[in-house]
Enzyme design. Structure first.
Site, PDB file in Angstrom:
ATOM      1  N   HIS A   1       0.820  -1.217   0.000  1.00 57.04           N
ATOM      2  CA  HIS A   1       0.000   0.000   0.000  1.00 57.04           C
ATOM      3  C   HIS A   1       0.851   1.263   0.000  1.00 57.04           C
ATOM      4  O   HIS A   1       0.355   2.333  -0.343  1.00 57.04           O
ATOM      5  CB  HIS A   1      -1.061  -0.015   1.112  1.00 57.04           C
ATOM      6  CG  HIS A   1      -0.592   0.245   2.505  1.00 57.04           C
ATOM      7  ND1 HIS A   1      -0.296  -0.746   3.405  1.00 57.04           N
ATOM      8  CD2 HIS A   1      -0.394   1.401   3.168  1.00 57.04           C
ATOM      9  CE1 HIS A   1       0.055  -0.210   4.565  1.00 57.04           C
ATOM     10  NE2 HIS A   1       0.009   1.098   4.448  1.00 57.04           N
TER      11      HIS A   1
ATOM     12  N   ASP B   1       1.274  -7.739   2.260  1.00 58.38           N
ATOM     13  CA  ASP B   1       1.342  -6.295   2.003  1.00 58.38           C
ATOM     14  C   ASP B   1       2.797  -5.816   1.858  1.00 58.38           C
ATOM     15  O   ASP B   1       3.340  -5.157   2.738  1.00 58.38           O
ATOM     16  CB  ASP B   1       0.634  -5.554   3.144  1.00 58.38           C
ATOM     17  CG  ASP B   1       0.299  -4.113   2.778  1.00 58.38           C
ATOM     18  OD1 ASP B   1       0.891  -3.596   1.817  1.00 58.38           O
ATOM     19  OD2 ASP B   1      -0.544  -3.508   3.460  1.00 58.38           O
TER      20      ASP B   1
ATOM     21  N   SER C   1       4.019   2.405   8.234  1.00 62.71           N
ATOM     22  CA  SER C   1       3.741   1.406   7.201  1.00 62.71           C
ATOM     23  C   SER C   1       5.021   1.086   6.442  1.00 62.71           C
ATOM     24  O   SER C   1       5.705   1.991   5.974  1.00 62.71           O
ATOM     25  CB  SER C   1       2.693   1.938   6.219  1.00 62.71           C
ATOM     26  OG  SER C   1       1.427   1.883   6.805  1.00 62.71           O
TER      27      SER C   1
HETATM   28  N1  ARG Z   1      -4.625   0.431   7.216  1.00 57.99           N
HETATM   29  C1  ARG Z   1      -3.346   0.396   6.579  1.00 57.99           C
HETATM   30  C2  ARG Z   1      -2.523   1.601   6.991  1.00 57.99           C
HETATM   31  O1  ARG Z   1      -3.035   2.679   7.125  1.00 57.99           O
HETATM   32  C3  ARG Z   1      -3.437   0.418   5.110  1.00 57.99           C
HETATM   33  C4  ARG Z   1      -3.878  -0.842   4.540  1.00 57.99           C
HETATM   34  C5  ARG Z   1      -4.095  -0.733   3.065  1.00 57.99           C
HETATM   35  N2  ARG Z   1      -5.056  -1.742   2.679  1.00 57.99           N
HETATM   36  C6  ARG Z   1      -6.314  -1.449   2.253  1.00 57.99           C
HETATM   37  N3  ARG Z   1      -7.162  -2.428   2.101  1.00 57.99           N
HETATM   38  N4  ARG Z   1      -6.682  -0.217   1.996  1.00 57.99           N
HETATM   39  O2  ARG Z   1      -1.332   1.501   7.115  1.00 57.99           O
END
Ligand code: ARG
Length: 726
Positions: free
Chosen positions: A89, A225, A661
């Site tokens: 992401h 991811d 992230s």
């Molecule tokens: N919640 C994650 C973050 O903010 C991002 C995950 C991305 N995946 C998604 N299905 N949008 O780091």
């Protein structure tokens, strides 16, 4: 996360920023203080490295493998040739930008089987921290309590400029000076920033985004991811813009990778660039978030998402264009739903009030304290009373306008040109030259190609009509932008008609018209353009709110600064860590399961079996790629499996937030065991209040990552570069 959008978000955010005291595992620690504050504790928990091996400014150390990816995500170096790992992401926008119907890397994944196949990314950067320094003393001597906030800020800016100039070594380094503990301490960060960062690999979204928005922010999770990039340098090793003569970076430090696997209670640390926490937010801020800000943001985003989704589902080309925008919007849409729920469920409002009562009691015990800190909470309260009046305006300007229909933010880029032309219409002002005007127009031209690549006028028009209508309906009338009067008069209040006119005539929505305008920009053309004038009108409304809230904002800053200083003084024996502010931090803890609610236990790992259990060929979010199924059926996991199964994700109690992230999860030997990519649903209020029993970091197991590269993609060229410890 779009960087510029983030800027807006920050400017518009009403709130305190701060720190907290520390139960076990809570804390995002500054690397330069690990030896003093954390090291003994970390050793007890299983760390084998020395403090110098973690953070040193003279020798290469672990910190040299930690990358800030454009200050919106984190990455880590995993080979001697500048190969870096981050989240899928985090790479999403780059992957999307290289995608088209013919090469749909979002759907199919992308792998470079040689360095020549790696893809360049305009404007993606990788920064390394060279050193950090406590510069509080340089500020403290010049700042006094009786200064106005304005004077104070001017002093801070002047000292910051001076420090930046001294440390930048003629532009070789990027230098940042940041305030910590709500303006009570100051630190300087010196970075080296690399500008040639190429895409190396990404799995298909069915792996990298498996579970989609349904599973987002949730455990148990089965997402791979991750994505990979490579940093390039000039032939002499220095940072440089993209050039075909550039060479792969010779890494100062790269993380070895352990495939020994994780066990419950194993030591784990996370390094990276957490963006923002508000751990010392007061009850006033929490109240406003629960009752107004969060529900409004969610409401606006609901509308945005449903409009985008409808068009994306109808047309694959639109789906690719809007993929990144949609994912970013959905991510924080769900975040704010979860945060509100969490704040309520964990009764954070009353917990904050409790802390404020203790503070008041402590202040009242002593005349000197009363003199210094006596006003802190009343300043904050007064400020919130005032700021609340304008809060919806700020939210709508941000969410419905500048992050709403694309033409608003896009046309904001024309503002410098507009100001020049406006200036020239005023005979009392010195005229801007033709050349200056041309430069401004040319600068804007550079942004147009990228803009139109991801733009679909009919979708944007629908967004414009719906979001402007919401803005009109929900913001107090006396704070409306002037243009709404035109909509009332000329379009009888019908935003659909208004939008039709804008998108039929504005030069913003058509490359040919826009180019024609930019060839010979005139004030008249701009003032006639309804799209551009809508942006201008909203901008003016925002400026006026900014002015009206300036005093309250100063009160809030001062109140928060005093409150935080008082709390530090009140608990002299506690170890404090500052709020996240996009500077390098380390969090340590362990691999750990949890009990999300009564009678439910969540294990600390998920496996590939769970991917198969979630499979749904009729749901985009839960498709399992054929190749993955085949390897699963054959149990062909290579050296990355565990008996006849394979671990996919695991959780730890590390303390992280957005910006982390892509962060490396590292064992006691300094080896990479996973990549952090998310937080969990039961602790979504964690940015405001850490919950030790509930808060977990969701990580993709490095063995699953290697399995995807090795077995699924067959990219042995990359595996060979890594230092894998078996
Ligand atoms: N919640 C994650 C973050 O903010 C991002 C995950 C991305 N995946 C998604 N299905 N949008 O780091």
């Amino acid at each position: 996360m779009k960087k510029l959008m983030m800027l807006f978000l920050l400017i518009f955010t009403v709130g305190a920023k701060s720190f907290s005291t520390t139960p076990p595992d809570e804390g995002m620690w500054l690397p330069m203080f690990i030896e003093r504050l954390n090291y003994v504790d970390m050793q007890k928990m299983g760390l084998k490295l020395t403090a110098q091996e973690l953070y040193s400014i003279n020798n290469s150390s672990l910190k040299d493998a930690i990358v800030s990816l454009g200050f919106f995500c984190t990455a880590e170096v995993i080979s001697d040739e500048g190969l870096i790992l981050t989240n899928h992401h985090c790479g999403y926008e780059s992957i999307q930008s290289h995608s088209s119907i013919e090469h749909d890397y979002l759907t199919d994944g992308f792998w470079a089987y040689s360095k020549a196949e790696e893809l360049t990314n305009e404007s993606l950067t990788a920064s390394f921290l060279v050193r950090m320094e406590d510069v509080t003393a340089k500020f403290k001597s010049k700042l006094t309590n009786d200064m106005s906030e304005k004077e104070r800020q001017e002093k801070i800016d002047a000292i910051t400029d001076k420090l930046q100039n001294e440390a930048s070594d003629d532009g070789k380094y990027d230098v940042e000076v940041k305030s910590f503990f709500d303006g009570n301490e100051f630190y300087m960060f010196v970075y080296e920033t690399y500008k040639d960062v190429r895409l190396v690999g990404a799995p298909p979204s069915a792996i990298g985004k498996f579970g989609g928005d349904t599973d987002n922010w949730m455990w148990p999770r089965h997402t791979g991811d991750f994505s990979m990039f490579r940093i390039y340098t000039a032939p002499d090793g220095s940072p440089a813009e993209y050039s075909k003569n550039n060479i792969p970076m010779k890494s100062k430090h790269s993380l070895p990778i352990s495939i020994k696997g994780v066990q419950k209670n194993d030591f784990a640390m996370v390094w990276g660039y957490p963006g923002r926490t508000q751990r010392y937010e007061t009850s006033y801020a929490v109240d406003l978030a629960i009752n107004q800000s969060n529900p409004s943001i969610v409401n606006i985003r609901d509308t945005k998402l449903s409009i985008m989704k409808k068009d994306m589902d109808a047309d694959n080309a639109i789906k690719i264009k809007y993929a990144s925008n949609y994912a970013q919007t959905a991510n924080y849409w769900k975040y704010f739903i979860g945060q509100t729920k969490g704040l309520k469920r964990l009764d954070v409002l009353n917990k904050k009030k409790e802390i404020e009562n203790q503070f008041t009691e402590w202040v009242n015990q002593d005349a000197k304290r009363k003199e210094i800190y006596g006003d802190a909470l009343s300043l904050i309260e007064k400020a919130y009373t005032e700021l609340t009046k304008y809060n919806l305006s700020q939210i709508y300007v941000n969410e419905a306008a500048f992050q709403g229909p694309d033409i608003i933010y896009f046309s904001y880029g024309l503002n410098p040109l507009y100001k020049m032309l406006k200036n020239n219409s005023d005979k009392t002002k010195a005229a801007k030259t033709e050349a200056e005007i041309k430069t401004a127009a040319d600068a804007f031209k550079l942004t147009t190609e990228k803009f139109f690549k991801d733009f679909n006028a009919p979708t944007d028009q629908k967004l414009f009509a719906a979001l402007m209508k919401m803005y009109y309906d929900n913001v107090p009338k006396d704070q409306h932008p002037e243009i709404f009067t035109t909509v009332e008069k000329k379009y009888k209040g019908c935003f659909v008609k208004f939008a039709e006119d804008v998108y039929k005539n504005s030069f913003l929505v058509c490359p040919v018209k826009l180019n024609k305008f930019l060839e010979k920009p005139t004030l008249k053309a701009m003032e006639k353009d309804l799209g551009f004038m809508t942006m201008r009108s909203i901008l003016l409304a925002y400026h006026s709110i900014y002015e009206k809230t300036a005093v309250a904002q100063e009160q809030l800053d001062k109140g928060n600064r005093l409150f935080v200083a008082g709390m530090l003084e009140m608990n002299p024996d506690k170890k404090y860590y500052p709020n996240a502010n996009s500077t390098m931090r380390m969090s340590y803890g362990q691999v750990l399961d949890y009990i999300p609610m009564d009678a439910v236990h969540y294990d600390y790992i998920t496996t590939i079996k769970g991917i198969m259990e979630k499979e749904d060929p009729n749901n985009d979010e839960f498709i399992v790629p054929a190749k993955l199924k085949e390897l699963y059926t054959k149990k062909d996991f290579g050296k990355y499996g565990l008996n006849d199964n394979m671990v996919v994700c695991f959780i730890t109690n590390n303390d992280i937030t957005g910006g982390n992230s892509g962060s490396p999860v590292i064992n006691g030997e300094g080896q990479l065991i996973g990549i952090a990519f998310d937080g969990n649903w039961e602790a979504m209020s964690g940015d405001i209040a850490y919950e030790p029993n509930l808060q977990r970091t969701i990580c993709v197991d490095i063995r699953y990552v290697l399995f995807c590269i090795d077995k699924l993609a067959g990219a042995q060229n990359l595996i060979k570069e890594m230092n894998i410890v078996e």
